[in-house]
Design a protein around this motif. Structure first.
Motif: not given
Length: 476
Positions: A139-142, A359-365, A424-426
């Motif tokens: 969902e983030y796009g370019h 970010e602390p974790c790839v799953f913690i945004h 979150d970028l989106q």
């Protein structure tokens, strides 16, 4: 003067180990048993008292037994891997990361009184050519990219702290093929591992990877053509099979990255699937529990307590000598007992997204530090990362290690107390929204987790938190 001496010693040690590896690999075809003995002796020479004599002898016994599962697994990898790739991996992962890097990391944890990771994960780009169900990256796009200079800064500063393993995610990292190859060439003394959807792997790229020797791959795949393409899109399964064939042809090391969900859990763990992976050339891989991250996440994909218990039992069986499949799976969520719980926040790793947010974790945004205006060491001292350092382990039951998935009240507390913001970028997600999705899951999982943990033969860890570690106490 001391720095020059240290550098000379480093170069001499690497050169000496390189000669040992060259001899071992040249004899591997004629006498595999002798090769294994030589490699264990080389490990003892460099690691010394880091392991007991009994450990070294047991390693020799297992690795020289032709009927041992581990002998078969290693033989598969040796038979398949290009000699230059094998040599470079042994030096970068074996010497630089495991030996020299680990010593530096332990010293720096004491020196700087913060978490120092063993690996750093970063996203070269937010761009992805796929839109998998339940995945935030599609969902983030370019929108964002780390420049080559950003990536070079991450690796350069990481090496100064002892970090010699770097994993690339996204987005799809291979959207940035040119810069990835340039980075691997400049830093040819570190090991890179790329998480990829496989669709951009082609012959010219494989030729360059083989030449460099320091890039491995983790390929995303989720079971059968039906279960895989239902989430990742029609034709993806065929693309992964083609990529595996190319990587095997060029002798490039690769494994798998598998997200297990309520819908695919049996398909990604059954014997037929595991044997297929081995036949295609993958002999190791990571399993990741589906995480309900992002406003567009699909919480209904999270496994049931019964399914998660099945994963614990199944992964341990696949790793046991009772199973004859030469594949070594690792379970990011259920292997906490082997690493003392949560490894995020720089304890063993952390993540930098394509906007530079740490970010602390790839799953913690969530974050309050950015690589564009802070150093790696400053990031590790930032409020959110220090909250991780001071709070780990988040649960004494290491089957409930995560401050989000199994202990959501802790993540909510840390984010509020440190002033961290959504990355979150989106569509920025509040920590309350994220943690609310995890509360019912955590409550449902706790009774099963506690029951399993109470009867589990738990591996005793020599540490619970790095802040309690003293130089006289060797870490695992």
């Amino acid at each position: 003067m001391n720095t020059s001496l240290d550098n000379l010693t480093h170069k001499m040690q690497r050169a000496a180990l390189g000669k040992i590896v060259d001899v071992a690999l040249s004899r591997a075809e004629q006498d595999r048993e002798k090769t294994m003995n030589q490699l264990v002796d080389a490990a003892k020479q460099f690691y010394g008292s880091g392991f007991s004599d009994e450990t070294y002898e047991n390693a020799k016994k297992v690795l020289t037994d032709p009927d041992s599962k581990w002998t078969k697994l290693i033989n598969c990898v040796l038979d398949q891997t290009d000699p230059h790739v094998a040599r470079t991996t042994a030096l970068n992962l074996g010497y630089e990361a495991f030996f020299r890097g680990t010593k530096m990391i332990r010293e720096n944890r004491v020196k700087y009184q913060c978490n120092i990771p063993w690996l750093i994960l970063f996203d070269p780009t937010s761009a992805c050519n796929m839109h998998c169900v339940g995945c935030w990256a599609g969902e983030y796009g370019h929108k964002n990219n780390l420049s080559f200079e950003d990536m070079d800064k991450i690796v350069t500063q990481g090496k100064e702290l002892g970090v010699y393993l770097y994993m690339l995610t996204g987005g799809e990292p291979l959207v940035r093929k040119k810069d990835v190859l340039k980075l691997a060439e400049k830093h040819n003394d570190v090991q890179f591992a790329i998480y990829t959807n496989s669709t951009l792997i082609d012959e010219p790229f494989c030729e360059e990877v083989q030449r460099l020797g320091n890039i491995a791959f983790m390929l995303s795949i989720e079971g059968t053509p039906e279960t895989n393409d239902a989430r990742r899109g029609e034709g993806h399964y065929a693309a992964v099979m083609h990529a595996m064939d190319l990587l095997k042809k060029y002798g490039i090391i690769f494994g798998t990255s598998i997200c297990y969900t309520r819908q695919n859990i049996e398909a990604v763990t059954n014997d037929a699937f595991m044997r297929l992976l081995c036949e295609k050339g993958a002999h190791f891989g990571f399993y990741f529990h589906y995480m309900p991250v992002g406003n567009e996440a699909a919480p209904e994909l999270m496994p049931t307590p019964e399914q998660r218990k099945y994963m614990i039992d199944r992964i341990r069986y696949l790793r046991s000598s009772e199973c004859d499949i030469p594949f070594y799976p690792m379970d990011f969520q259920n292997d906490g007992e082997f690493v003392g719980g949560c490894i995020a926040g720089g304890r063993n790793y952390f993540h930098i997204n394509s906007a530079g947010d740490a970010e602390p974790c790839v799953f913690i945004h969530y974050s309050n530090a950015n690589i564009h205006d802070q150093s790696i060491l400053e990031i590790l001292h930032s409020p959110l990362f220090m909250a991780y350092h001071n709070g780990q382990p988040f649960n004494k039951n290491h089957l409930r290690p995560c401050p989000m998935l199994e202990n959501p009240e802790l993540l909510e507390k840390m984010v509020h107390e440190t002033g961290a913001h959504s990355t979150d970028l989106q569509s920025p997600e509040s920590v309350e929204h994220l943690c609310e999705k995890c509360k019912a899951y955590a409550a449902d999982w706790q009774p099963t987790a506690d029951e399993v943990w109470s009867h589990h033969k738990v591996r005793e860890s020599r540490y619970e938190n790095y802040k309690d570690w003293k130089p006289s106490q060797p870490l695992d």
